[in-house]
Design a protein around this motif. Structure first.
Motif, PDB file in Angstrom:
ATOM      1  N   LEU A  54      59.912  56.945 -19.768  1.00 47.13           N
ATOM      2  CA  LEU A  54      58.613  56.447 -20.563  1.00 47.13           C
ATOM      3  C   LEU A  54      58.239  55.286 -21.551  1.00 47.13           C
ATOM      4  O   LEU A  54      58.288  54.895 -21.973  1.00 47.13           O
ATOM      5  CB  LEU A  54      58.966  58.042 -21.512  1.00 47.13           C
ATOM      6  N   PRO A  55      56.936  54.323 -21.326  1.00 54.86           N
ATOM      7  CA  PRO A  55      56.962  53.381 -21.227  1.00 54.86           C
ATOM      8  C   PRO A  55      56.266  53.689 -22.723  1.00 54.86           C
ATOM      9  O   PRO A  55      55.685  54.781 -23.082  1.00 54.86           O
ATOM     10  CB  PRO A  55      55.922  52.987 -19.905  1.00 54.86           C
ATOM     11  N   ASP A  56      56.058  53.053 -23.951  1.00 51.85           N
ATOM     12  CA  ASP A  56      55.682  52.902 -24.867  1.00 51.85           C
ATOM     13  C   ASP A  56      54.088  52.726 -24.826  1.00 51.85           C
ATOM     14  O   ASP A  56      53.956  51.791 -24.254  1.00 51.85           O
ATOM     15  CB  ASP A  56      56.168  51.979 -26.301  1.00 51.85           C
ATOM     16  N   PRO A  57      53.405  52.959 -25.958  1.00 50.63           N
ATOM     17  CA  PRO A  57      51.672  52.630 -25.548  1.00 50.63           C
ATOM     18  C   PRO A  57      51.973  52.149 -26.501  1.00 50.63           C
ATOM     19  O   PRO A  57      52.428  51.780 -27.881  1.00 50.63           O
ATOM     20  CB  PRO A  57      51.695  53.903 -26.259  1.00 50.63           C
ATOM     21  N   GLU A  58      50.292  51.092 -26.452  1.00 50.52           N
ATOM     22  CA  GLU A  58      50.048  50.222 -27.692  1.00 50.52           C
ATOM     23  C   GLU A  58      50.119  50.893 -29.133  1.00 50.52           C
ATOM     24  O   GLU A  58      48.933  51.871 -29.120  1.00 50.52           O
ATOM     25  CB  GLU A  58      49.306  49.430 -27.127  1.00 50.52           C
ATOM     26  N   ASN A  59      50.289  50.190 -29.966  1.00 47.40           N
ATOM     27  CA  ASN A  59      50.104  50.595 -31.553  1.00 47.40           C
ATOM     28  C   ASN A  59      50.846  52.645 -31.246  1.00 47.40           C
ATOM     29  O   ASN A  59      49.689  53.271 -31.937  1.00 47.40           O
ATOM     30  CB  ASN A  59      48.368  50.799 -32.488  1.00 47.40           C
ATOM     31  N   GLY A  60      51.161  52.781 -30.824  1.00 46.99           N
ATOM     32  CA  GLY A  60      52.127  53.761 -30.782  1.00 46.99           C
ATOM     33  C   GLY A  60      52.945  54.557 -31.666  1.00 46.99           C
ATOM     34  O   GLY A  60      53.089  53.628 -32.884  1.00 46.99           O
ATOM     35  N   LEU A  61      52.788  55.672 -32.501  1.00 45.89           N
ATOM     36  CA  LEU A  61      53.349  56.411 -33.996  1.00 45.89           C
ATOM     37  C   LEU A  61      55.554  55.855 -33.411  1.00 45.89           C
ATOM     38  O   LEU A  61      55.248  55.933 -34.747  1.00 45.89           O
ATOM     39  CB  LEU A  61      53.419  57.875 -33.850  1.00 45.89           C
TER      40      LEU A  61
END
Length: 536
Positions: free
Chosen positions: A343-350
């Motif tokens: 899974l790619p990390d989202p922008e401004n992820g937790l």
């Protein structure tokens, strides 16, 4: 005259001989035996109820014959009324080897109609008198809680059941699969259950263990060695590995699931997609190219949305070698559906989906329309919790809980997350705690009372898996509330007969952060998993 004298002598001799011979025999009258109080029909629940007969035996010469009368022998036998063998090729089975007058024995027989035979034998004369009766054995497996256990030090796989006969009659039945053909197995893992309204496949029930996974008949619970999952559901049978996790992936339809995903004890994952007739598990999907050699191992957990009907078409797994989340997504590309993707990390992820931590536990819920909770442990042994929302088609980071104010959380061995409240329950030895994730506060569950020799072996919420409420044959508010009760499986190690297991049901108070015990059942082995056997 001489001849007459001889005839007279012979007559007198014969008469004397007759008198002498008569004294050598006992010409007592043979007693007539009557049998009373034997019912015509006895109806019992297999492996739960007892077959009980208390006959009255009367002799015409001696009056009532009691069970301690050494001159008489009593016997009870049973056979299938329509013919056939009961066990090990035997037609008759001795119900009462102790030869007592009264019978009280567990009805350890599969559902069928049997002919019972009670006999009384006068050991002095050999005369036998008998009475017959019918025994109707019904199945305890029709509906209720399937309780998968490990029995004894050898961890023999045993399926007990809390059988729901009616709303008024709920009783436990023990070791229900042994007489129905389950092979001798060790190390129980999970119960796989996929209920659906498709004709093919019909409802699926699997018993998973460290020595093999076997499908059981959805109506009779019968099984045998030929029902191994690798023979039933695999196009290409796997190698030296056993399925220990089996999870349906829901969709928006009320008829059935999109797919089922299983994970084996060597870390391989397989997908069974129900988009065509004859769907089956194929190649391992823990790879980037369909059909290639597995590239990493996955943990034995599959995260899905438990909203009903399902509103997600994705599944979440964890790569234990690279310590990162991987995902499966339903689509029109067959090759893509047979692989797992990091899974790619989202922008401004937790947090990062590449956690770098050890996965301790993962559970799917209905909270927030399908939140999956994952518990991690870092290199220092500190634990944290991530929440990933599985609604829709994405993997949305929704929550991160660190620095938990949770006593002994790092020692906990059993966990359960609620689907209505932001609650995590965890167990340490014989203690159960409720942690409110919203307030970061922990409450000891003092209403869950276990002794010093007891330990918690399982915490769980049994969310019903039927895709629509119309599938359930009892839709009362009370029945539906059962799925949100905390189930606490425990074991008393001071019990010597391997039956120290208990299963308690605790409604959860979402206002006062507490639970109360509704009911409890005992007599199980060490509980590993519990799943409600739903009926349409």
């Amino acid at each position: 005259m001489k001849i007459n004298a001889i005839v007279l002598f012979l007559f007198v001799f014969s008469l004397c001989a007759c008198f002498d011979d008569k004294g050598n025999y006992d010409y007592r009258e043979v007693a007539e035996i009557t049998i009373e109080n034997v019912p015509e029909v006895i109806e019992v629940l297999g492996n739960s109820d007892h077959i009980v007969v208390k006959p009255k035996v009367v002799s015409s010469l001696e009056g009532e014959i009691t069970g301690d009368n050494a001159n008489f022998e009593f016997s009870y036998k049973i056979e299938i009324k329509g013919g056939g063998t009961i066990e090990s090729g035997q037609r008759w089975v001795d119900l009462n080897p102790a030869k007592t007058l009264d019978l009280d024995t567990l009805a350890a027989f599969v559902a069928n109609t049997y002919a019972g035979w009670f006999s009384v034998t006068d050991k002095r004369s050999g005369v036998q008198t008998s009475a017959t009766f019918d025994i109707k054995v019904s199945s305890p497996t029709y509906e209720g809680w399937m309780v998968l256990c490990n029995e004894g030090k050898q961890e023999r796989v045993r399926m007990d059941m809390i059988s729901v006969i009616s709303a008024e009659r709920v009783i436990p039945a023990y070791d229900v699969l042994t007489p129905l053909g389950l092979p001798e197995l060790k190390q129980a893992k999970e119960i796989g259950f996929y209920p659906n309204r498709f004709a093919n496949p019909a409802d699926v029930i699997y018993v998973m263990s460290g020595e093999g996974t076997f499908k059981i008949d959805r109506e009779t619970f019968k099984t045998d060695a030929s029902w191994n999952i690798r023979n039933i559901d695999f196009i290409i049978p796997p190698g030296d590995e056993n399925v220990i996790c089996y999870t349906p992936v829901n969709n928006a339809s009320t008829a059935g699931a999109l797919a089922c995903i299983c994970v084996t004890d060597v870390g391989n994952a397989y997908v069974q997609v129900f988009d065509a007739a004859g769907a089956a598990f194929e190649y391992p999907v823990n790879t980037s190219i369909r059909g290639s050699v597995p590239e990493f191992r996955v943990a034995p957990y599959v995260g899905v949305s438990m909203a009903r009907p399902g509103n997600g078409s994705t599944a979440l797994l964890y790569d234990v070698d690279n310590r990162q989340f991987v995902g499966w997504k339903y689509g029109y590309d067959d090759d893509a559906m047979q692989t797992l993707t990091p899974l790619p990390d989202p922008e401004n992820g937790l947090f990062s989906f590449k956690t770098g931590m050890e996965l301790v536990y993962m559970e799917s819920t209905r909270y927030s329309s399908g939140l999956v909770y994952a518990i991690f442990k870092d290199n220092a042994g500190k634990r944290c919790i991530y929440g990933i929302n599985m609604s829709g088609n994405g993997f949305v980071q929704e929550a991160k809980y660190e620095n938990l104010n949770a006593p002994d959380f790092d020692k906990a061995t059993s966990f359960a997350f609620h689907s209505q409240f932001p609650y995590m329950f965890y167990a340490v030895d014989n203690k159960v705690y409720l942690h409110n994730l919203g307030t970061n506060t922990t409450f000891p569950m003092d209403n869950v009372v276990l002794g010093d020799n007891e330990e918690v072996t399982m915490l769980k919420f049994n969310l019903y898996r039927q895709c629509s409420l119309d599938d359930l044959n009892n839709q009362s508010d009370e029945f539906m509330a059962r799925q949100y009760e905390l189930m606490v499986g425990s074991y008393n190690h001071s019990v010597l007969d391997n039956n120290g297991g208990k299963l308690g049901f605790y409604p959860v108070d979402g206002v006062n952060n507490s639970v109360t015990k509704r009911t409890e059942y005992s007599g199980f082995a060490k509980i590993k998993d519990v799943v409600y056997r739903e009926r349409r």
